[in-house]
Design a protein around this motif. Structure first.
Motif, PDB file in Angstrom:
ATOM      1  N   THR A 122      36.957  41.275  42.783  1.00 53.69           N
ATOM      2  CA  THR A 122      35.786  41.211  42.241  1.00 53.69           C
ATOM      3  C   THR A 122      35.830  41.916  40.839  1.00 53.69           C
ATOM      4  OG1 THR A 122      34.956  43.156  43.119  1.00 53.69           O
ATOM      5  CG2 THR A 122      34.231  41.068  44.346  1.00 53.69           C
ATOM      6  N   ILE A 123      36.768  42.912  40.551  1.00 50.32           N
ATOM      7  CA  ILE A 123      36.971  43.732  39.333  1.00 50.32           C
ATOM      8  C   ILE A 123      38.050  43.119  38.370  1.00 50.32           C
ATOM      9  CG2 ILE A 123      35.642  45.499  40.091  1.00 50.32           C
ATOM     10  CD1 ILE A 123      38.475  46.918  40.653  1.00 50.32           C
ATOM     11  N   ASP A 124      38.726  42.036  38.893  1.00 50.25           N
ATOM     12  CA  ASP A 124      39.841  41.618  38.124  1.00 50.25           C
ATOM     13  C   ASP A 124      39.376  40.388  37.088  1.00 50.25           C
ATOM     14  OD1 ASP A 124      42.214  40.170  37.328  1.00 50.25           O
ATOM     15  OD2 ASP A 124      43.418  40.641  39.276  1.00 50.25           O
ATOM     16  N   ARG A 125      39.458  40.715  35.904  1.00 46.43           N
ATOM     17  CA  ARG A 125      38.811  39.740  34.974  1.00 46.43           C
ATOM     18  C   ARG A 125      39.722  38.529  34.502  1.00 46.43           C
ATOM     19  NH1 ARG A 125      36.962  43.718  29.970  1.00 46.43           N
ATOM     20  NH2 ARG A 125      35.349  44.840  31.554  1.00 46.43           N
ATOM     21  N   GLU A 126      41.004  38.400  35.343  1.00 48.28           N
ATOM     22  CA  GLU A 126      42.033  37.239  35.355  1.00 48.28           C
ATOM     23  C   GLU A 126      41.470  36.225  36.326  1.00 48.28           C
ATOM     24  OE1 GLU A 126      45.907  38.435  34.949  1.00 48.28           O
ATOM     25  OE2 GLU A 126      45.598  39.737  32.968  1.00 48.28           O
ATOM     26  N   ILE A 127      40.739  36.433  37.009  1.00 40.41           N
ATOM     27  CA  ILE A 127      40.626  35.683  38.214  1.00 40.41           C
ATOM     28  C   ILE A 127      39.114  34.831  38.003  1.00 40.41           C
ATOM     29  CG2 ILE A 127      39.941  35.557  40.918  1.00 40.41           C
ATOM     30  CD1 ILE A 127      41.731  38.046  41.047  1.00 40.41           C
ATOM     31  N   ALA A 128      39.106  33.698  38.258  1.00 41.66           N
ATOM     32  CA  ALA A 128      38.095  32.939  38.082  1.00 41.66           C
ATOM     33  C   ALA A 128      36.998  33.191  39.006  1.00 41.66           C
ATOM     34  CB  ALA A 128      38.519  31.413  38.400  1.00 41.66           C
ATOM     35  N   PRO A 129      35.602  33.178  38.724  1.00 43.64           N
ATOM     36  CA  PRO A 129      34.554  33.480  39.587  1.00 43.64           C
ATOM     37  C   PRO A 129      34.535  32.753  40.688  1.00 43.64           C
ATOM     38  CG  PRO A 129      33.789  33.455  37.158  1.00 43.64           C
ATOM     39  CD  PRO A 129      35.314  33.078  37.223  1.00 43.64           C
ATOM     40  N   GLU A 130      34.972  31.305  40.852  1.00 39.53           N
ATOM     41  CA  GLU A 130      34.755  30.622  42.044  1.00 39.53           C
ATOM     42  C   GLU A 130      35.843  31.020  42.917  1.00 39.53           C
ATOM     43  OE1 GLU A 130      32.505  28.571  44.487  1.00 39.53           O
ATOM     44  OE2 GLU A 130      31.992  29.237  42.359  1.00 39.53           O
ATOM     45  N   ASP A 131      37.050  31.435  42.469  1.00 37.12           N
ATOM     46  CA  ASP A 131      37.962  31.763  43.333  1.00 37.12           C
ATOM     47  C   ASP A 131      37.749  33.142  43.900  1.00 37.12           C
ATOM     48  OD1 ASP A 131      39.935  29.814  42.794  1.00 37.12           O
ATOM     49  OD2 ASP A 131      40.812  30.786  40.920  1.00 37.12           O
TER      50      ASP A 131
END
Length: 366
Positions: A280-289
């Motif tokens: 949830t705090i990793d900006r490189e991960i897409a929201p839907e993932d």
């Protein structure tokens, strides 16, 4: 609002990794059965967390650390964990969408003894504003923490127009605990709350219409539920093992194999939950993932929780169903808590994300 009289005394502050001190875990477990029977108020256990400093953290800085703490509280006392998770959720929403003045005032209120909750389940008459925007109508169901939660974030209206209202819910005349007729989670003091006729002047609005449904903050936050489920499953297995050792029955290979097989899956669920929280705090991960992984953790720990209940029933046997059985009480609480809303819809949503496109199965693990 004045600070409540201290019901329990805690000398240990939270340590660096946000693990709940052993003393607090033991105390929460020791009074869990008393709270279900009404011998001691749930406020005593909440006071333990308050004095130790756990009510000021919304989990945003280090979500995995918060997940571990939720697991430990869930293992010791799931009802307390349910209320604490609601407080964390509410505080997080205020810090995400509230005004600066609201954030400041809420910090002061928590210091003085406020406990927050999120009440989103509408009754037959949903909570809405009247045609003149002057009063509320409707009731909420499954309102956990009646007479303990002081301020609830209440969903008003629905769909894209849903709004978040922070409301003082200390008016006991509006509370109806008789509607909570469940076999478990009795100590949460849940029920219904009637907002009909409440003046809009008593509402503190949090954010804009639709903010509540924004991802990955909405469904993407169900890792907190997964943490409690995993922790409660571990606590149930631990209690069963203690009883079996006391009875001299833990040396049987069948008992060991049955419990360790489930415990290994509980550990896997804990790891997945921590990863979902971290995402949830990793900006490189897409929201839907992020959402799909949080859903996966929630559903997996639900399945593991059911496996834990079944294994403990088989291991303890008929004594598990005695009126005063500790494993029986813990299993009832867990069984009720596992039945969170929208299971099938969650499963389909995660599937569409993870297997609906080439290469998406890696999700947050890619």
């Amino acid at each position: 609002m004045t600070a409540p009289k201290s019901l329990c005394v805690v000398s240990q502050p939270p340590n660096a990794d946000q693990r709940v001190p052993v003393r607090i875990s033991r105390e929460l477990r020791a009074i869990a059965a008393d709270e279900e029977r009404g011998y001691r108020s749930i406020a005593c256990s909440i006071d333990l967390l308050r004095q130790a400093g756990y009510l000021t953290d919304d989990g945003a800085f280090d979500p995995a650390r918060t997940a571990r703490a939720l697991m430990q509280v869930g293992a010791a006392n799931l009802s307390v964990g349910r209320l604490w998770e609601g407080h964390i959720n509410a505080l997080h929403l205020i810090r995400l969408y509230g005004t600066g003045d609201l954030k400041t005032s809420m910090n002061r209120r928590i210091e003085k003894g406020a406990l927050l909750g999120v009440w989103g389940a509408d009754a037959e008459v949903p909570v809405t504003l009247d045609a003149f925007d002057t009063h509320l109508n409707g009731r909420k169901n499954f309102t956990s923490g009646l007479e303990t939660v002081t301020h609830a974030i209440v969903t008003v209206n629905s769909g894209r127009d849903v709004r978040l209202a922070l409301i003082d819910v200390t008016d006991t005349a509006r509370a109806d605990p008789s509607t909570w007729d469940m076999q478990g989670m009795q100590a949460t003091a849940s029920g219904a709350y009637d907002f009909t006729g409440l003046s809009a002047d008593r509402i503190e609005w949090v954010g804009s219409p639709g903010d509540y449904l924004k991802e990955p903050r909405f469904v993407g936050g169900v890792w907190r539920i997964a943490a409690l489920q995993a922790g409660a499953a571990a606590g149930l297995l631990d209690m069963a093992a203690t009883e079996l050792r006391t009875a001299g029955r833990m040396n049987a290979e069948a008992q060991q194999s049955r419990l360790i097989s489930v415990l290994m899956r509980v550990w896997a669920g804990m790891a997945l939950t921590e990863r979902a929280a971290d995402a949830t705090i990793d900006r490189e991960i897409a929201p839907e993932d992020i959402v799909a992984t949080s859903i996966a953790a929630r559903l997996f720990t639900e399945e593991v929780g059911l496996d834990a209940i079944r294994a403990v029933e088989q291991s303890i046997g008929l004594r598990h169903f005695e009126a005063g059985s500790e494993t029986g009480r813990m299993a009832r609480d867990l069984a009720v808590y596992l039945r969170q809303a929208a299971r099938d819809a969650f499963l389909q949503r995660a599937a569409r994300t993870a297997v609906g496109e080439d290469g998406r199965i890696w999700g947050v693990f890619g």
